[in-house]
Write a protein that holds these residues in place. Structure first.
Motif, PDB file in Angstrom:
ATOM      1  N   LYS A 144       0.825  -1.207   0.000  1.00  0.00           N
ATOM      2  CA  LYS A 144       0.000   0.000   0.000  1.00  0.00           C
ATOM      3  C   LYS A 144       0.862   1.261   0.000  1.00  0.00           C
ATOM      4  O   LYS A 144       0.519   2.266  -0.636  1.00  0.00           O
ATOM      5  N   LEU A 145       1.976   1.193   0.711  1.00  0.00           N
ATOM      6  CA  LEU A 145       2.869   2.354   0.745  1.00  0.00           C
ATOM      7  C   LEU A 145       3.503   2.581  -0.616  1.00  0.00           C
ATOM      8  O   LEU A 145       3.653   3.721  -1.070  1.00  0.00           O
ATOM      9  N   GLN A 146       3.865   1.510  -1.291  1.00  0.00           N
ATOM     10  CA  GLN A 146       4.417   1.642  -2.642  1.00  0.00           C
ATOM     11  C   GLN A 146       3.386   2.250  -3.590  1.00  0.00           C
ATOM     12  O   GLN A 146       3.714   3.091  -4.427  1.00  0.00           O
ATOM     13  N   GLU A 147       2.146   1.821  -3.463  1.00  0.00           N
ATOM     14  CA  GLU A 147       1.082   2.389  -4.296  1.00  0.00           C
ATOM     15  C   GLU A 147       0.929   3.883  -4.031  1.00  0.00           C
ATOM     16  O   GLU A 147       0.743   4.677  -4.961  1.00  0.00           O
ATOM     17  N   LYS A 148       1.010   4.260  -2.777  1.00  0.00           N
ATOM     18  CA  LYS A 148       0.890   5.684  -2.417  1.00  0.00           C
ATOM     19  C   LYS A 148       2.044   6.486  -3.001  1.00  0.00           C
ATOM     20  O   LYS A 148       1.846   7.594  -3.527  1.00  0.00           O
ATOM     21  N   ILE A 149       3.235   5.907  -2.932  1.00  0.00           N
ATOM     22  CA  ILE A 149       4.415   6.591  -3.467  1.00  0.00           C
ATOM     23  C   ILE A 149       4.277   6.801  -4.969  1.00  0.00           C
ATOM     24  O   ILE A 149       4.608   7.865  -5.498  1.00  0.00           O
TER      25      ILE A 149
END
Length: 470
Positions: free
Chosen positions: A446-451
């Motif tokens: 999810k953090l990668q998607e946000k980035i």
């Protein structure tokens, strides 16, 4: 976590062990046969010959003559104290020659030796290194528990590189982060596909060049033609995390965007003689352009950035580039080994030497702190009552995703448990309140998607480009 000479694409680290090591970002690879040996009467070599004879006669074990000679050459090159010059034995040289035109098995990152340490220059886009969370400026302390302090970039590459599917664990020190971080990485095949592009709306295209490899200019020309057919009216060229590569590709690509006859860069030899490289303006890239750079943009990327900035008035957006302003060449020995060494400086069109200084963007845009959070191993069990740097990282990740653990000091309290359960419920995971396994993997995903979605540097580049398009 995010996308993110000698420097070999560590394929491994992958790149040219570019970097990896050392592709150290050289640019330009010229190879010429060299005759080993020479006139034994040369006075300056008498001490070397004497040392060899002493060891061969008096050492308590039989000498491995090849190893001793290779060591002498390696020591000679290391005495230059230049991270972009190196001696490669036959195996390392073979990997180097393949690095710019093939695929590799490794982790996909570029490294260099700096002040006795092995430092990550840039992980490659989509590589195991990027997915595991390696970042530019990470200092690699150990490989599979073995200290690499004092090793050359070539030696480090040989430890890090390996077959697809095998695991390697890097212990790193990240600037601004307390303690060390262990990052397990599963090696994979790293194809050298260097150009990626897409339309992002309002007639604007974004194209990323990850390295300057054998076919990069052709790949770029093909991608631009494809995007123009889709209605491209303006381009954001993304050179972030691009460690550089081949000089001829930097020239060809720069010529696409700089008017014919304008200076792309200059090369200055040790005698102060300067040669200018000018644009031949190949292609039809006559549309508004903005270029993205960051601290992972090095060497050939900086040539391109400097050329468009100073000879075509193209705005740069992002962060200061890496700062590699030297040119290398490589020469082969008959036995297949190789020596790579710095031959000259390169200067921007206006004569600026950016070595160790980098190129400043016209619009500086920093990234949110969560872009630089360290990797968390899903095998760790972070639970109520524990206190550690890993817990602190987990709390920071939750905060970045909109959950409120109440604290980010590394103590796993009741509120952290509740927020972990809240995240687990939202993602159809067992609500244990423990940060481990599938929960850790999903948080990282999810953090990668946000980035990828929230990219303030790209947003600024689009804003600037729209003004250029009016």
């Amino acid at each position: 976590m995010k996308r993110f000479n000698f420097i070999l694409l560590l394929v491994i680290l992958v790149f040219l062990s570019v970097g990896i090591t050392a592709f150290a970002l050289s640019f330009g690879k010229e190879t010429h046969p060299v005759v080993i040996g020479g006139n034994g009467d040369r006075e300056e070599f008498q001490k070397l010959y004497k040392a060899y004879d002493i060891l061969k006669k008096g050492y308590y074990e039989d000498l491995d003559e090849s190893k001793v000679i290779n060591g002498a050459i390696n020591g000679m090159v290391q005495s230059l104290n230049d991270p972009y010059s190196a001696y490669m034995d036959e195996e390392a040289a073979k990997q180097f020659h393949h690095s710019v035109s093939s695929s590799f098995e490794g982790i996909g990152a570029e490294i260099q030796e700096k002040d006795g340490h092995i430092v990550i220059v840039s992980p490659l886009k989509g590589s195991p290194a990027e997915k595991a969370g390696l970042k530019p400026k990470d200092v690699v302390l150990m490989v599979d528990g073995k200290s690499i302090q004092g090793m050359s970039s070539t030696e480090a590459v040989m430890l890090i590189r390996g077959e697809k599917g095998t695991k390697v664990e890097l212990t790193i020190q990240r600037p601004g982060v307390e303690g060390t971080i262990k990052i397990p990485i599963i090696r994979d095949e790293i194809p050298v596909e260097t150009v990626h592009g897409e339309m992002i709306g309002d007639g604007i295209a974004k194209v990323q060049i990850t390295t300057f490899s054998t076919n990069s200019s052709k790949e770029l020309a093909d991608k631009l033609n494809e995007l123009q057919k889709k209605g491209m009216k303006g381009l954001v060229l993304d050179l972030r995390q691009n460690p550089g590569g081949l000089l001829d590709q930097a020239v060809a690509i720069s010529s696409m965007f700089v008017p014919e006859g304008k200076i792309l860069f200059k090369v200055e030899d040790r005698n102060g003689n300067i040669k200018e490289y000018k644009s031949e303006h190949k292609g039809n890239a006559d549309f508004p352009l903005v270029v993205l750079i960051d601290s992972g943009s090095a060497s050939a990327s900086e040539i391109l950035a400097g050329a468009v900035k100073e000879s075509a008035d193209v705005p740069l957006v992002g962060q200061k580039s890496f700062g590699k302003g030297t040119v290398q060449t490589a020469q082969d020995f008959p036995d297949g080994s190789n020596v790579k060494f710095t031959t000259a400086k390169w200067l921007t069109p206006k004569g600026n030497w950016i070595h160790k200084k980098g190129i400043e963007p016209d619009y500086k845009v920093d990234l949110p702190d969560y872009y630089n959070l360290p990797y968390l191993d899903p095998k760790l069990d972070l639970k109520q009552g524990t206190s550690s740097n890993e817990v602190k990282t987990a709390q920071q990740m939750l905060s970045a995703l909109g959950y409120n653990p109440g604290r980010t000091d590394g103590f796993y309290d009741d509120q952290t448990v509740e927020q972990v359960k809240k995240f687990q419920a939202a993602n159809n995971l067992p609500q244990s309140g423990v940060f481990t396994g599938k929960t850790t993997e999903k948080v990282i995903e999810k953090l990668q998607e946000k980035i990828m979605k929230d990219d303030p540097q790209l947003a600024k580049a689009v804003e600037v480009l729209k003004k250029e398009m009016k």
